[in-house]
Enzyme design. Structure first.
Site: not given
Ligand code: FAD
Length: 308
Positions: A184, A234, A304
């Site tokens: 992560r 999580s 996380e």
């Molecule tokens: P955001 O939440 O928008 O941002 C997260 C971080 O990434 C921030 O610090 C942001 O600044 C940074 N970021 C986003 N885009 C960029 C970019 N282009 N360049 C640089 N930094 C960037 N995660 C898992 O790993 N495994 C799972 O199984 C999982 N299951 C989930 C289930 C549910 C129901 C939910 C709600 C979430 C889950 N997650 C899981 C968490 C989440 O979906 C992941 O961490 C995902 O990768 C976040 O992506 P996002 O685009 O929503 O990022």
């Protein structure tokens, strides 16, 4: 701030530049107050938007799908740069030289949803991305967090990522190794880079078995996770040698609530927005869980979820 908004509007258009935008509309927790300015540039515009924020000395923050984000009730004083709307193209290419397993390359913009990438892969019978189909994030967020599930992670399939190096004001390609993808985390989450796009290598499979595996993982999620309530997945990272959810459950915290925020009854690793929670409810609950687990088991739980 008004001057900055005018400059951004001229650059990316008025439709892509909103004032006082409620962040609760853009996070899966469904909490968060207004961002002063909320912009949705395309990939080509993104570096310029960052430069302008820096010139005007205004803080900015990159958001993908807001699925790992807790935004405060007072909102964000600065510019939120969201990539999902206009930076989400996906291309599938055969490599110039044939690769083992008859592999193909998917090139996806940072704002493309993982579920869309997974469906695109399924449509052309490419396997290896099934693990990511149910993760509700974008490619940029997933590279930054090295998202993973059910034994797979982005690191396993990523060739490289095109990034914007903020300090050097340069677009570069960082290889899988250079991205230092760990549990992560990555060089992206350490700061200094923004992901513009990523290249993913997937091998030839069979449509029906890819679909069957995606459905199997989906059923696992539905049966184990509280997908009917807003959350950010999580809440805590897995502490070495333990499972966060098990520790929280063993501390008797299932159903423990602060205001509208609650430890899920279905999966103690998830803090959920059970009823009109505020970001402050969620934050206070996270702190309480950390203290109780530390007192009880002497284990530090590290969130996380990113908090801004
Ligand atoms: P955001 O939440 O928008 O941002 C997260 C971080 O990434 C921030 O610090 C942001 O600044 C940074 N970021 C986003 N885009 C960029 C970019 N282009 N360049 C640089 N930094 C960037 N995660 C898992 O790993 N495994 C799972 O199984 C999982 N299951 C989930 C289930 C549910 C129901 C939910 C709600 C979430 C889950 N997650 C899981 C968490 C989440 O979906 C992941 O961490 C995902 O990768 C976040 O992506 P996002 O685009 O929503 O990022």
């Amino acid at each position: 701030m008004a001057e900055l908004k005018t400059r951004l509007e001229e650059m990316i258009g008025r439709n892509n530049c909103l004032a006082d935008e409620e962040m609760k509309k853009h996070t899966t927790f469904r909490v968060g107050g207004p961002a002063d300015i909320y912009v949705t540039p395309n990939i080509a515009q993104l570096p310029q938007v960052i430069r302008v924020c820096m010139e005007e000395n205004v803080p900015y923050y990159i958001v993908g799908n807001g699925s790992n984000l807790l935004v405060s009730d007072s909102g964000y004083r600065g510019v939120i740069i969201e990539l999902k709307k206009n930076a989400s193209k996906i291309f599938i290419r055969k490599p110039d030289e044939p690769m083992e397993d008859d592999a193909s390359i998917i090139e996806a913009d940072a704002g493309a949803l993982l579920s869309t990438v997974a469906t695109s892969a399924l449509n052309v019978a490419l396997k290896g991305f099934e693990f990511a189909a149910g993760i509700p994030g974008t490619v940029g967020g997933a590279v930054s967090m090295n998202a993973g599930a059910y034994g797979g992670e982005i690191k396993d399939v990523l060739i490289d990522a095109k990034v914007y190096d903020i300090e050097a004001d340069e677009i570069k390609t960082l290889s899988n190794e250079e991205l230092k993808l760990g549990y992560r985390r990555s060089v992206i989450s350490d700061g200094g880079y923004v992901v513009l796009s990523a290249r993913i290598k997937l091998s030839k499979g069979e449509h029906d078995s890819i679909l069957a595996y995606m459905n199997e993982l989906k059923e696992k999620r539905v049966s184990k996770q509280p997908l009917d309530m807003p959350s950010a997945g999580s809440t805590f990272k897995r502490p070495e040698g333990y499972f966060a959810g098990k520790l929280i459950e063993d501390a008797g915290l299932k159903g423990f609530a602060v205001g509208g925020a609650m430890v899920s009854q279905k999966h103690a690793g998830f803090v959920v927005n059970a009823k009109d929670a505020t970001a402050s409810d969620i934050y206070t609950l996270i702190k309480a869980i950390q203290k109780i687990v530390k007192d009880r088991f002497d284990v530090e739980l590290e969130p996380e979820v990113k908090m801004i």
